[in-house]
Design a protein around this motif. Sequence first.
Motif, short mmCIF file in Angstrom:
data_model
loop_
_atom_site.label_atom_id
_atom_site.label_comp_id
_atom_site.label_asym_id
_atom_site.label_seq_id
_atom_site.Cartn_x
_atom_site.Cartn_y
_atom_site.Cartn_z
N ASP B 136 28.93 50.04 37.28
CA ASP B 136 29.52 51.15 37.80
C ASP B 136 30.45 51.12 38.42
OD1 ASP B 136 26.81 51.87 36.63
OD2 ASP B 136 25.85 52.77 38.08
N LEU B 137 30.74 50.09 38.82
CA LEU B 137 31.98 49.85 39.75
C LEU B 137 33.03 49.96 39.56
CD1 LEU B 137 30.70 48.85 43.70
CD2 LEU B 137 31.79 51.11 43.31
N TYR B 138 32.76 48.59 38.33
CA TYR B 138 33.58 48.19 37.69
C TYR B 138 34.74 49.07 36.93
CZ TYR B 138 35.27 44.55 33.76
OH TYR B 138 36.76 44.53 33.31
N ASN B 139 32.85 48.97 35.76
CA ASN B 139 33.18 50.65 35.29
C ASN B 139 34.50 51.80 35.49
OD1 ASN B 139 32.31 48.92 33.21
ND2 ASN B 139 30.03 50.23 33.12
N GLN B 140 34.15 52.00 36.38
CA GLN B 140 34.90 52.99 37.32
C GLN B 140 36.78 51.88 37.75
OE1 GLN B 140 32.84 54.52 40.69
NE2 GLN B 140 30.98 55.05 38.87
N LYS B 141 36.43 51.09 37.40
CA LYS B 141 37.39 50.79 37.98
C LYS B 141 38.05 50.24 39.73
CE LYS B 141 39.77 50.92 33.25
NZ LYS B 141 41.43 51.61 32.65
N GLU B 142 36.93 50.30 40.28
CA GLU B 142 36.75 50.03 41.75
C GLU B 142 36.78 48.88 41.62
OE1 GLU B 142 36.99 54.10 42.97
OE2 GLU B 142 37.34 52.31 44.09
N PHE B 143 37.72 48.14 41.30
CA PHE B 143 38.25 46.58 41.01
C PHE B 143 37.24 45.33 42.86
CE2 PHE B 143 38.08 46.44 36.97
CZ PHE B 143 39.40 47.27 36.82
N ALA B 166 35.05 39.33 33.83
CA ALA B 166 35.21 40.78 34.97
C ALA B 166 35.82 40.17 36.53
CB ALA B 166 33.90 41.29 35.11
N GLN B 167 35.24 39.42 36.93
CA GLN B 167 35.85 38.50 37.71
C GLN B 167 37.53 38.51 37.21
OE1 GLN B 167 35.12 34.74 39.30
NE2 GLN B 167 35.45 35.50 41.08
N GLY B 168 37.83 38.16 36.40
CA GLY B 168 39.28 37.56 35.79
C GLY B 168 39.54 38.95 36.65
N ILE B 169 39.20 40.09 35.16
CA ILE B 169 39.69 41.28 35.23
C ILE B 169 40.17 41.89 36.64
CG2 ILE B 169 39.68 43.00 34.35
CD1 ILE B 169 38.57 41.66 31.32
N ALA B 170 38.85 41.90 37.69
CA ALA B 170 39.68 42.50 38.74
C ALA B 170 40.92 41.92 39.51
CB ALA B 170 37.94 42.26 39.15
N HIS B 171 40.45 40.17 39.40
CA HIS B 171 41.37 39.64 40.01
C HIS B 171 42.83 40.03 39.69
CE1 HIS B 171 39.52 36.99 43.21
NE2 HIS B 171 38.54 36.46 42.37
N MET B 172 42.81 40.35 38.55
CA MET B 172 43.65 40.38 37.38
C MET B 172 44.73 42.24 38.25
SD MET B 172 45.41 40.44 34.21
CE MET B 172 44.41 42.10 33.80
N GLU B 173 43.48 42.62 38.26
CA GLU B 173 43.93 43.97 38.68
C GLU B 173 44.04 44.42 40.18
OE1 GLU B 173 44.56 45.14 35.01
OE2 GLU B 173 43.84 46.73 35.99
N LEU B 174 43.39 43.59 40.62
CA LEU B 174 44.33 43.00 42.49
C LEU B 174 45.30 43.10 42.78
CD1 LEU B 174 40.21 43.71 43.63
CD2 LEU B 174 41.89 45.13 43.19
N GLN B 175 46.44 42.24 41.72
CA GLN B 175 47.21 41.40 41.80
C GLN B 175 47.17 40.48 42.45
OE1 GLN B 175 50.31 43.55 43.11
NE2 GLN B 175 50.07 45.69 41.37
N GLN B 176 46.24 39.96 42.23
CA GLN B 176 45.35 38.46 42.52
C GLN B 176 45.56 36.78 41.16
OE1 GLN B 176 41.26 39.15 43.99
NE2 GLN B 176 42.25 40.58 46.57
N ASN B 204 47.63 38.71 32.44
CA ASN B 204 48.06 38.20 34.29
C ASN B 204 49.10 37.42 33.81
OD1 ASN B 204 47.18 37.55 36.63
ND2 ASN B 204 46.51 35.79 36.14
N LEU B 205 49.52 37.06 32.70
CA LEU B 205 51.25 36.10 32.84
C LEU B 205 51.90 36.99 33.18
CD1 LEU B 205 50.20 32.97 30.43
CD2 LEU B 205 50.38 33.01 32.81
N LEU B 206 52.51 37.95 31.60
CA LEU B 206 52.73 38.71 31.97
C LEU B 206 53.46 39.30 33.44
CD1 LEU B 206 52.06 40.35 28.41
CD2 LEU B 206 54.43 39.31 29.24
N LYS B 207 52.75 39.67 33.89
CA LYS B 207 52.19 40.51 34.74
C LYS B 207 52.84 39.38 36.11
CE LYS B 207 48.67 43.18 34.38
NZ LYS B 207 48.46 44.58 35.08
N GLN B 208 52.78 37.96 35.84
CA GLN B 208 53.53 37.05 37.09
C GLN B 208 54.97 37.01 36.82
OE1 GLN B 208 50.97 33.64 38.67
NE2 GLN B 208 49.84 34.83 36.49
N GLY B 209 55.54 37.53 35.09
CA GLY B 209 56.83 36.66 35.10
C GLY B 209 57.11 35.74 33.69
N ARG B 210 56.07 35.36 33.67
CA ARG B 210 55.42 33.51 33.12
C ARG B 210 55.26 34.95 31.71
NH1 ARG B 210 50.74 31.63 36.48
NH2 ARG B 210 50.16 30.22 34.39
N ASN B 211 57.09 34.68 31.11
CA ASN B 211 56.67 35.69 29.81
C ASN B 211 56.90 34.39 28.64
OD1 ASN B 211 57.43 37.84 31.48
ND2 ASN B 211 59.79 38.49 30.38
#
Lengths: 185, 240
Positions: B136-143, B166-176, B204-211
């Motif tokens: 539920d938390l994940y689906n509500q994007k409460e990462f 899901a863990q990878g996505i959560a880290h990415m969304e938390l900018q980790q 995740n790479l784009l968010k880090q500028g590793r285009n």
Amino acid sequence: MPDKDKYISYLLTNDRAGIKSIYDQYLPKVQSIIRGMGGTSDDGWEIFQEALIVIMAKAQKDDFELTSSFYTFLVSICRFKWFNESKKKYKKELTIEENITLSTEEDIVEDLQQVERYRLYKAKLDELPPLCKQILELFFNQFSIREITQKLNLASENAAKQKKHQCQKKLIAKIQSDTNYKELL
Amino acid sequence: MKISEENKYELFDQFISGQMNHEESLRFEALLKGDVSLLAEFNLVKELQKVKEFSIQEAKLKSTLSSIHSANTSKSKWMKYAGFALLLSLLSFLLFQTIQNQSKSSYQDIPMAMFEPLELTTKSNEVQANLRTMQDLYNQKEFKKAMPYLLSHLESKPNDLDILLAQGIAHMELQQFSQADAVFDKISDLEPRVKKFRYYKSLNLLKQGRNSEAKILLKEIVNENGFGFEHAKKLISTVQ
């Protein structure tokens, strides 16, 4: 000592720190005025130097007395000098407004001409044969005929005196025959 | 008193130097008044005596003014150059930052177009409680809140690919981002045939500028019509 006398004293004694204070305080103002009259900052710097030389030359006279403030006097000379320079440089026509302003500065003409005359005299002195130049320079430096005779190893005081008169006559003839001289009187 | 060409200069000198007595001076002055050209010549002789003094003073004053001006000009020039250099450095820095931020900020907020909710359980009984909360938390994007549950689940099932994703996505969304990278790499090592993670890894790479790295991955997705290839296509056209 009032500021105006202090500044004159700096110019006459070539007091670097004092002249620096004149430079710091007044050059930017003069440059601003000259820019306002269509010149550049470099024109302002040239005019500023000339004006200080004119003041220094005037102050060398025994009867010199500055009746206005130093700044007023400096700016009056600068404005007048620039007015003449720009007329020559840019073949600029007089406007009525400028005429009115400058009519109050007529007495500055003599100060400017005085400096120009001194420069003309110096140039003519440099044109004389070396011995004549030496004799007259010593004479203008207050050396007596006896001292000039000894220094230059001349035959006699009488000969030195005669030579000095000849040289003086030559110099005067050179000056008086210069076309610019009459314009500077 | 008579003035001739021979004695003229001697008389001038005597008068100027004050060698004449009062009577002689008066007579001399009267002579000058009556002869304009003589007066002009006398004035010239008198002025000539000041030439040397003027020339020396003028040379000194000019020299002093020039040295003050040059010192001031070079100081101003130095200040100007220093100011210019500083400005240039500042502009370069700002430009660099802008470029960096552009590449980052352009993609930092990139939406996860292909967010898939976890569908692990529909039960909320005692056994499944944590799993349901995590889902539920994940689906509500409460990462941030979902993360402890994800980690807890992975302790018991470390190779659960869905939870790892899901863990990878959560880290990415938390900018980790580096932690997200590590998780995506782990998925790739665990099961190379599972390609879904590539879409999220490229984000995740784009968010880090590793285009450039992201672009390679996005191209792979597009070429293989892989997961998220439609969005990958759009991203390739915008990536610099």
